[in-house]
Write a protein that holds these residues in place. Structure first.
Motif, PDB file in Angstrom:
ATOM      1  N   GLN A 249       0.849  -1.179   0.000  1.00 30.03           N
ATOM      2  CA  GLN A 249       0.000   0.000   0.000  1.00 30.03           C
ATOM      3  C   GLN A 249       0.895   1.243   0.000  1.00 30.03           C
ATOM      4  OE1 GLN A 249      -2.476  -1.641   3.399  1.00 30.03           O
ATOM      5  NE2 GLN A 249      -4.118  -0.951   2.048  1.00 30.03           N
ATOM      6  N   ASP A 250       0.288   2.409  -0.066  1.00 27.67           N
ATOM      7  CA  ASP A 250       1.059   3.651  -0.220  1.00 27.67           C
ATOM      8  C   ASP A 250       2.176   3.786   0.813  1.00 27.67           C
ATOM      9  OD1 ASP A 250      -0.194   4.596  -2.448  1.00 27.67           O
ATOM     10  OD2 ASP A 250      -1.356   6.149  -1.434  1.00 27.67           O
ATOM     11  N   ALA A 251       1.873   3.510   2.071  1.00 25.28           N
ATOM     12  CA  ALA A 251       2.878   3.688   3.123  1.00 25.28           C
ATOM     13  C   ALA A 251       4.058   2.745   2.926  1.00 25.28           C
ATOM     14  CB  ALA A 251       2.241   3.461   4.488  1.00 25.28           C
ATOM     15  N   ASP A 252       3.789   1.536   2.458  1.00 29.26           N
ATOM     16  CA  ASP A 252       4.872   0.579   2.216  1.00 29.26           C
ATOM     17  C   ASP A 252       5.777   1.064   1.092  1.00 29.26           C
ATOM     18  OD1 ASP A 252       3.666  -1.384   4.060  1.00 29.26           O
ATOM     19  OD2 ASP A 252       2.142  -1.589   2.493  1.00 29.26           O
ATOM     20  N   VAL A 253       5.170   1.575   0.036  1.00 30.14           N
ATOM     21  CA  VAL A 253       5.952   2.070  -1.103  1.00 30.14           C
ATOM     22  C   VAL A 253       6.774   3.287  -0.685  1.00 30.14           C
ATOM     23  CG1 VAL A 253       5.789   3.066  -3.416  1.00 30.14           C
ATOM     24  CG2 VAL A 253       4.352   1.123  -2.786  1.00 30.14           C
ATOM     25  N   ALA A 254       6.173   4.186   0.064  1.00 30.33           N
ATOM     26  CA  ALA A 254       6.898   5.377   0.520  1.00 30.33           C
ATOM     27  C   ALA A 254       8.104   4.994   1.363  1.00 30.33           C
ATOM     28  CB  ALA A 254       5.961   6.281   1.312  1.00 30.33           C
ATOM     29  N   ALA A 255       7.959   3.971   2.197  1.00 32.40           N
ATOM     30  CA  ALA A 255       9.063   3.535   3.049  1.00 32.40           C
ATOM     31  C   ALA A 255      10.189   2.889   2.250  1.00 32.40           C
ATOM     32  CB  ALA A 255       8.554   2.563   4.104  1.00 32.40           C
ATOM     33  N   LEU A 256       9.852   2.266   1.122  1.00 31.07           N
ATOM     34  CA  LEU A 256      10.857   1.567   0.326  1.00 31.07           C
ATOM     35  C   LEU A 256      11.568   2.477  -0.676  1.00 31.07           C
ATOM     36  CD1 LEU A 256       8.922  -1.745  -0.443  1.00 31.07           C
ATOM     37  CD2 LEU A 256      11.044  -1.559   0.858  1.00 31.07           C
ATOM     38  N   LEU A 257      10.902   3.517  -1.116  1.00 33.72           N
ATOM     39  CA  LEU A 257      11.476   4.346  -2.180  1.00 33.72           C
ATOM     40  C   LEU A 257      12.740   5.070  -1.728  1.00 33.72           C
ATOM     41  CD1 LEU A 257       8.394   5.994  -3.908  1.00 33.72           C
ATOM     42  CD2 LEU A 257      10.194   4.685  -5.038  1.00 33.72           C
ATOM     43  N   PRO A 258      13.821   4.928  -2.495  1.00 33.20           N
ATOM     44  CA  PRO A 258      15.028   5.691  -2.171  1.00 33.20           C
ATOM     45  C   PRO A 258      14.812   7.177  -2.471  1.00 33.20           C
ATOM     46  CG  PRO A 258      15.487   3.854  -3.680  1.00 33.20           C
ATOM     47  CD  PRO A 258      14.012   4.051  -3.661  1.00 33.20           C
ATOM     48  N   ALA A 259      15.485   8.007  -1.710  1.00 32.10           N
ATOM     49  CA  ALA A 259      15.440   9.451  -1.954  1.00 32.10           C
ATOM     50  C   ALA A 259      16.850  10.012  -1.792  1.00 32.10           C
ATOM     51  CB  ALA A 259      14.485  10.135  -0.986  1.00 32.10           C
ATOM     52  N   PRO A 260      17.265  10.945  -2.650  1.00 34.48           N
ATOM     53  CA  PRO A 260      18.625  11.493  -2.534  1.00 34.48           C
ATOM     54  C   PRO A 260      18.786  12.327  -1.280  1.00 34.48           C
ATOM     55  CG  PRO A 260      17.365  12.682  -4.186  1.00 34.48           C
ATOM     56  CD  PRO A 260      16.519  11.517  -3.777  1.00 34.48           C
ATOM     57  N   THR A 261      20.017  12.389  -0.798  1.00 31.83           N
ATOM     58  CA  THR A 261      20.363  13.235   0.345  1.00 31.83           C
ATOM     59  C   THR A 261      21.406  14.248  -0.101  1.00 31.83           C
ATOM     60  OG1 THR A 261      22.206  11.856   1.089  1.00 31.83           O
ATOM     61  CG2 THR A 261      19.992  11.237   1.836  1.00 31.83           C
ATOM     62  N   GLY A 262      21.839  15.070   0.828  1.00 34.70           N
ATOM     63  CA  GLY A 262      22.853  16.063   0.503  1.00 34.70           C
ATOM     64  C   GLY A 262      24.170  15.451   0.072  1.00 34.70           C
ATOM     65  N   GLU A 263      24.413  14.205   0.451  1.00 33.33           N
ATOM     66  CA  GLU A 263      25.660  13.540   0.101  1.00 33.33           C
ATOM     67  C   GLU A 263      25.552  12.742  -1.192  1.00 33.33           C
ATOM     68  OE1 GLU A 263      28.441  14.067   1.918  1.00 33.33           O
ATOM     69  OE2 GLU A 263      27.127  15.465   2.978  1.00 33.33           O
ATOM     70  N   SER A 264      24.417  12.766  -1.849  1.00 30.88           N
ATOM     71  CA  SER A 264      24.193  11.925  -3.025  1.00 30.88           C
ATOM     72  C   SER A 264      24.959  12.430  -4.240  1.00 30.88           C
ATOM     73  CB  SER A 264      22.702  11.874  -3.367  1.00 30.88           C
ATOM     74  OG  SER A 264      21.976  11.236  -2.348  1.00 30.88           O
ATOM     75  N   ASP A 265      25.406  11.498  -5.059  1.00 30.49           N
ATOM     76  CA  ASP A 265      25.866  11.796  -6.402  1.00 30.49           C
ATOM     77  C   ASP A 265      25.195  10.793  -7.325  1.00 30.49           C
ATOM     78  OD1 ASP A 265      27.277   9.357  -6.253  1.00 30.49           O
ATOM     79  OD2 ASP A 265      29.110  10.349  -5.610  1.00 30.49           O
ATOM     80  N   LYS A 266      25.541  10.831  -8.616  1.00 34.00           N
ATOM     81  CA  LYS A 266      24.800   9.971  -9.545  1.00 34.00           C
ATOM     82  C   LYS A 266      25.004   8.496  -9.247  1.00 34.00           C
ATOM     83  CE  LYS A 266      28.315  10.140 -13.232  1.00 34.00           C
ATOM     84  NZ  LYS A 266      28.600  10.667 -14.581  1.00 34.00           N
ATOM     85  N   TYR A 267      26.172   8.135  -8.704  1.00 30.26           N
ATOM     86  CA  TYR A 267      26.393   6.732  -8.400  1.00 30.26           C
ATOM     87  C   TYR A 267      25.665   6.311  -7.128  1.00 30.26           C
ATOM     88  CZ  TYR A 267      29.784   6.595 -12.152  1.00 30.26           C
ATOM     89  OH  TYR A 267      30.372   6.640 -13.380  1.00 30.26           O
ATOM     90  N   ARG A 268      25.579   7.199  -6.162  1.00 29.88           N
ATOM     91  CA  ARG A 268      24.793   6.877  -4.968  1.00 29.88           C
ATOM     92  C   ARG A 268      23.305   6.753  -5.314  1.00 29.88           C
ATOM     93  NH1 ARG A 268      28.742  10.291  -2.369  1.00 29.88           N
ATOM     94  NH2 ARG A 268      29.835   9.137  -0.727  1.00 29.88           N
ATOM     95  N   ARG A 269      22.861   7.547  -6.251  1.00 27.93           N
ATOM     96  CA  ARG A 269      21.461   7.435  -6.688  1.00 27.93           C
ATOM     97  C   ARG A 269      21.247   6.209  -7.569  1.00 27.93           C
ATOM     98  NH1 ARG A 269      19.125  12.856  -9.101  1.00 27.93           N
ATOM     99  NH2 ARG A 269      17.370  11.427  -9.321  1.00 27.93           N
ATOM    100  N   GLY A 270      22.298   5.743  -8.219  1.00 31.66           N
ATOM    101  CA  GLY A 270      22.211   4.546  -9.032  1.00 31.66           C
ATOM    102  C   GLY A 270      22.310   4.837 -10.515  1.00 31.66           C
TER     103      GLY A 270
END
Length: 511
Positions: A249-270
């Motif tokens: 359900q929505d809450a499960d998907v929201a918990a699983l979805l990756p989100a970038p942080t201030g330390e992210s770069d393209k490789y950390r994002r995938g």
């Protein structure tokens, strides 16, 4: 998360709980929840006509007790008994005590117990009672024709095969009446375990199920008969084992979805690599790349002959005409959409399967991939067949896969030691072990050319971001379905990817 359990598990849990509570507690809880759901659908209960089709099992008893509760709120109620000599005695007594009418659906010459009037509006004029020349079948049909709502309590969760002839006749009368239909635990005629419909079945507007969902309520073809499923807690939860199926359900998907942080770069994002498209099908490459970019990947490396089409549409894509191993660093591969089935396609799919990163194989890739190479992989592998492709992989008929989708998605996942996403109106995701994930966010409008290519890229981006195969496939299917619902209809596959950010719940992860 919605969880579904097998019939055996439900019955064992009910037995354990019944040993701890006063007799009749579970049925009273079920009937109370059922009556409340019916009242909600009716809006106003007083003066409305409600008919229960009651078989010989506990579902029939639940329907009868709920009918009595509705009668006490002013509804005119009629119980149509398919097996009068085996009807639930307590439920039948409750209906009569509440002033409801009782009809024997199978006998000729009158309605058993039809003299009870009370609040039962149908009984007041006597037209369906034991009057000479009025058969029970005629009385049942007349009651159904006048009903505002019909309760389907014909068959319980242990039923197998389609409806019997007497029940088929009643189900036809219900369809003709236009009354709202509420199924008790599951629609009669569907298989609670598998979702099969081997013959006629009741088509409900809503299904009130007890304790836990049954897999058949969530899986096509039976899910199409269940309407909107509603769960009533009867207290068996602590006694249930691990589920056999579950639905995000929505809450499960929201918990699983990756989100970038201030330390992210393209490789950390995938970074996801896409091997797709051909001279004949360049659009497949464009669509797969679109899904990968909108899925949140940090970068997409495209490898193949459709590089000009890809770069024209997505200048941010990193295009290569060489081999996958020469394209640069990736954290997941998507291989197969529109690739063709020539020898070169076999070679590039084999090269991708040999990589030590997560891999998704779709479409033509499924036809040319070596089964042993799939089994030998240690990194996550996701396969995304439709029913025809799954049938070819299993060596069975497509109709067999479509009729027993749950069985075949499990079998394919075990045989190939991979996560398998079986496409369809309800999408099933199975790993070699653990519960099957069920996704029903889609729409029939998604059955359009190229839709699956977008899904492949989307799931690939989630694999590259670090989700496991089962989670990536489940979340991808969920978002893909929501994007289809959000798109103005009719739509083409090229419009899907742009809808993905609009339906994406806020993720709590960080990459």
């Amino acid at each position: 998360m919605r969880y579904a359990h097998s019939v055996e598990a439900v019955r064992a849990a009910e037995r354990e709980l019944m040993a701890r509570v006063p007799e009749g507690t579970l049925m009273r809880r079920a009937a109370g929840g059922l009556a409340a759901a019916c009242a909600g659908m009716l809006g106003r209960v007083y003066g409305r006509r409600v008919v229960a089709l009651a078989g010989s099992g506990d579902n029939g008893g639940d329907a009868l007790y709920a009918l009595a509760l509705l009668a006490r709120r002013g509804a005119g109620v009629t119980a149509v008994l398919l097996a009068p000599d085996r009807a639930h005695a307590g439920g039948l007594a409750a209906v009569r005590a509440a002033g409801g009418r009782v009809i024997d659906a199978g006998a000729g010459g009158g309605a058993g117990g039809g003299s009870d009037g009370g609040s039962g509006g149908d009984a007041a004029d006597g037209s369906e009672g034991g009057a000479a020349g009025v058969s029970a079948g005629d009385a049942a049909g007349a009651a159904i024709a006048r009903a505002d709502l019909v309760l389907d309590g014909i068959v319980g969760i242990g039923g197998r095969g389609g409806l019997r002839p007497d029940a088929v006749r009643l189900a036809a009368a219900v369809r003709a009446s236009g009354a709202a239909v509420v199924a008790v635990d599951l629609p009669s005629g569907v298989d609670a375990e598998t979702g099969e419909t081997a013959g006629e079945a009741v088509r409900a507007d809503a299904t009130v199920t007890f304790g836990t969902y049954k897999p058949g309520l969530l899986i096509d073809p039976a899910a199409q008969y269940a309407g909107a499923p509603r769960l009533v807690d009867i207290g068996i939860g602590p006694y249930l084992p691990a589920p056999v199926a579950e639905a995000l359900q929505d809450a499960d998907v929201a918990a699983l979805l990756p989100a970038p942080t201030g330390e992210s770069d393209k490789y950390r994002r995938g970074v996801v690599g896409v091997v797709a498209g051909s001279a004949r099908y360049p659009g497949a490459a464009v669509l797969a790349v679109s899904g990968a970019l909108r899925g949140g990947s940090g970068a997409v490396r495209y490898v193949g002959s459709a590089g000009d089409a890809v770069i024209a549409r997505f200048p941010e894509a990193l295009v290569s005409a060489g081999r996958p191993s020469q394209a640069g660093r990736v954290q997941a591969w998507v291989a197969g959409p529109g690739l063709g089935r020539e020898e070169d396609a076999r070679a590039v799919v084999a090269e991708v399967l040999a990589a030590d990163v997560p891999v998704l194989v779709d479409a033509d890739g499924l036809a040319v991939a070596d089964r042993e190479a799939i089994r030998a992989r240690r990194a996550p592998t996701v396969l995304t067949p439709h029913a025809g492709e799954a049938a070819a992989l299993l060596g069975v008929d497509r109709a067999d896969v479509e009729a027993r989708r749950l069985e075949h998605v499990r079998r394919l996942a075990r045989e190939l030691d991979a996560v398998v996403l079986l496409k369809g109106s309800t999408t099933l995701i199975a790993a070699p072990d653990g519960p099957v994930r069920i996704n029903s966010t889609g729409t029939a409008w998604l059955s359009t050319a190229g839709s699956g290519d977008v899904l492949s890229g989307l799931i690939g981006s989630l694999l590259a971001a670090g989700l496991g195969g089962r989670d990536a496939a489940s979340v991808g299917a969920y978002l893909h379905g929501l994007a289809g619902r959000a798109a103005p209809v009719p739509f083409g596959a090229h419009e899907l990817a742009d809808r993905i950010p609009l339906v994406r719940p806020e993720g709590t992860g960080g990459r």
